[in-house]
Motif scaffolding. Structure first.
Motif: not given
Length: 551
Positions: A222-229, A444-455
């Motif tokens: 599903g791909g992966h998104i790294t959030l940049l805060r 929900l609309g997204w299948l990908n994994a994530w990291d980042g956000g919060g701390g």
């Protein structure tokens, strides 16, 4: 908890022999002091500690040597229980929290295999630990040319360590921290670290696809998104990307790297506009970790599994010195057994021992134990006013996300590691949960994994398996360690309990990032902890533990 299959460095580390020598002297001196000055220790041992004039020489011959009424503790054997409080080493807890990956119905068919009945007494190779490392080692051995007899010994149920308790991400590091690695090593060596992760991830995916195991292990690309805060995070990420591209690590079109603006994250993925985050997308997978390890085990031959069989000592076979043990050739015609492993069910003799115990390595290998836990501390920027860490770990202040300037509530390093001078494996507790979304699959609309956000330490992905568009998907969410207080769970090896501070942060996280799709107090079906292992260098310990070579 960063997944055992989340292929980022940080599970073990390399070793300087000079620093090791200093550690050895420190270990012997400390144990001698503790035993000499603690009546409870003296009472339990009813003996003496033998320390030679040359501690380093003594260690190479017998890492520690304690006499009591029942046996001589010598060599690489189990650390006696009274010493565990000194070294911070222990076996896994008997009653761990329930993990979604292990405790969902029919999820772990090998859970108690080999836990009763006759214990195997002889093998070419004994592997301690039944996680991804131990079972992968068994798979490679059984698929090699020599096909030795192999026994896997697990202290608890099958795959019940970090591999069965992580976040389920199969993600390689594409370019993150490239400039830092390039500066610490050189360009060619830095590139190798990324190619190693690529090779590992690609090999696991190939193993699954070649055997049509995609559904069996719930593999999803599903791909992966790294959030940049923050703007600085985005600048650093883009600089790493360009440096990696210039070095030839990334080619145009490879890995599908795509930069996401704040507007796209809001409209396509439903992120809160107040956060003002950007992001970067790249190719990645997620899966059911313990099912992958189960499939690996089923693809082995000549491998015996004994669960609920903790190894409590590893000693040379009687009559063999440590040097002679090391010098017996691999092709010895009589298959000389060099080691005897002690368990509560009896002893097992073997020629080779593979330690695949990660955070628990110090229990059988005392020099790797987390004996310097008092030196553990996070690297907090000097201008940070968000958190104050005290010796007993009271979290004094926090701030909330302001949004407009994309300032994180807590700015701490991901790699909370021991002092670079301490070459040990530090057990570190992570926390993960399974929460049902308020929105159904189509909304929900997204299948990908994530990291980042919060701390910045959170990671999550949706599980659509077994659902349809009218059923709300289950989200596996981990992280929150930046809110744990104290030493951020470094030195904690207790996976039988949750950290309430971490629980609170995880429950609040998704509703703050995806407003309307989650509720802090609704949908939580399971929550668990697991123990990771970190080293000072962030690199793994891999290779022979040859005592005669330490001089």
């Amino acid at each position: 908890m960063k997944a055992a299959l989340r292929l980022r460095p940080g599970a073990s580390g390399t070793m300087s022999l000079l620093c090791l020598a200093c550690c050895i002297r420190d270990v012997l001196a400390r144990v001698h002091f503790e035993l000499a000055n603690n009546t409870s220790f003296r009472g339990q041992f009813r003996g003496q500690l033998v320390v030679a004039d040359d501690p380093l020489k003594a260690f190479t011959e017998r890492p520690w040597h304690i006499l009591d009424d029942s046996r001589v503790w010598v060599g690489i054997g189990r650390m006696p229980d009274p010493l565990q409080s000194i070294f911070g080493a222990s076996l896994p807890m008997d009653n761990p929290t329930k993990s979604f990956w292990l405790n969902t119905e029919a999820a772990n068919p090998l859970a108690e295999v080999g836990s009763t009945g006759e214990l195997t007494q002889d093998a070419d190779v004994c592997i301690i630990g039944s996680g991804i490392t131990g079972v992968s080692a068994a798979w490679h051995l059984s698929n090699g040319s020599e096909k030795p007899s192999v026994v896997i010994l697990e202290a608890r149920e099958f795959c019940s360590g970090a591999t069965g308790r992580n976040g389920g991400h199969l993600v390689r590091n594409v370019f993150n921290s490239f400039i830092s690695r390039q500066a610490s090593h050189n360009t060619s060596e830095a590139i190798k670290t990324y190619l190693l992760e690529k090779y590992t991830a690609d090999s696991l995916v190939a193993f699954i696809n070649d055997r049509n195991l995609q559904d069996e292990v719930d593999l999803v690309e599903g791909g992966h998104i790294t959030l940049l805060r923050t703007e600085q995070e985005e600048t650093d990420a883009r600089n790493d990307y360009e440096a990696a591209k210039a070095a030839g690590l990334i080619s145009d079109g490879k890995m599908g790297v795509r930069w996401l603006g704040n507007v796209e994250l809001q409209k396509k993925y439903g992120l809160s506009p107040a956060l003002n985050y950007t992001g970067v997308w790249y190719s990645a997978h997620n899966l059911w970790p313990s099912k992958l390890v189960t499939a690996l085990f089923h693809n082995t031959s000549n491998v015996v599994l004994h669960t609920k069989t903790p190894v409590t000592s590893v000693l040379p076979v009687r009559g063999l010195s440590r040097d002679s043990v090391d010098q017996i050739p691999l092709s010895h015609p009589e298959k000389q057994r060099r080691w005897v492993l002690g368990t509560p069910r009896g002893d097992i003799k073997c020629s080779y021992v593979v330690h695949a115990t990660n955070a628990y390595s110090g229990y059988l290998l005392p020099f790797m134990a987390d004996r310097h836990r008092s030196k553990m501390c996070p690297d907090i920027p000097s201008d940070s006013k968000t958190v104050e860490l005290l010796p007993d770990a009271e979290l004094k202040t926090t701030t909330t996300q302001t949004g407009a300037d994309r300032s994180p509530p807590l700015t701490l390093r991901h790699d909370i590691l021991p002092s670079p001078k301490v070459h040990t494996i530090v057990p570190t507790r992570g926390q993960v949960g399974a929460v049902r979304a308020l929105a159904n699959t189509s909304a929900l609309g997204w299948l990908n994994a994530w990291d980042g956000g919060g701390g910045g330490w959170e990671y999550w992905f949706p599980r659509y398996q077994g659902t349809n568009v009218s059923v709300n998907p289950l989200i596996i969410l981990g992280g929150g360690r930046e809110h744990a207080g104290g030493r951020l769970e470094a030195g904690v090896a207790d996976d039988a309990a949750l950290n309430p501070r971490v629980s609170a942060s995880l429950h609040e996280f998704l509703p703050s990032v995806f407003p309307g799709q989650f509720a802090a107090d609704e949908g939580w079906e399971m929550e668990w902890t697991g123990i990771m292992g970190f080293t000072a260098s962030g690199e793994p310990f891999v290779g022979s533990r040859c005592f005669s070579s330490i001089s």
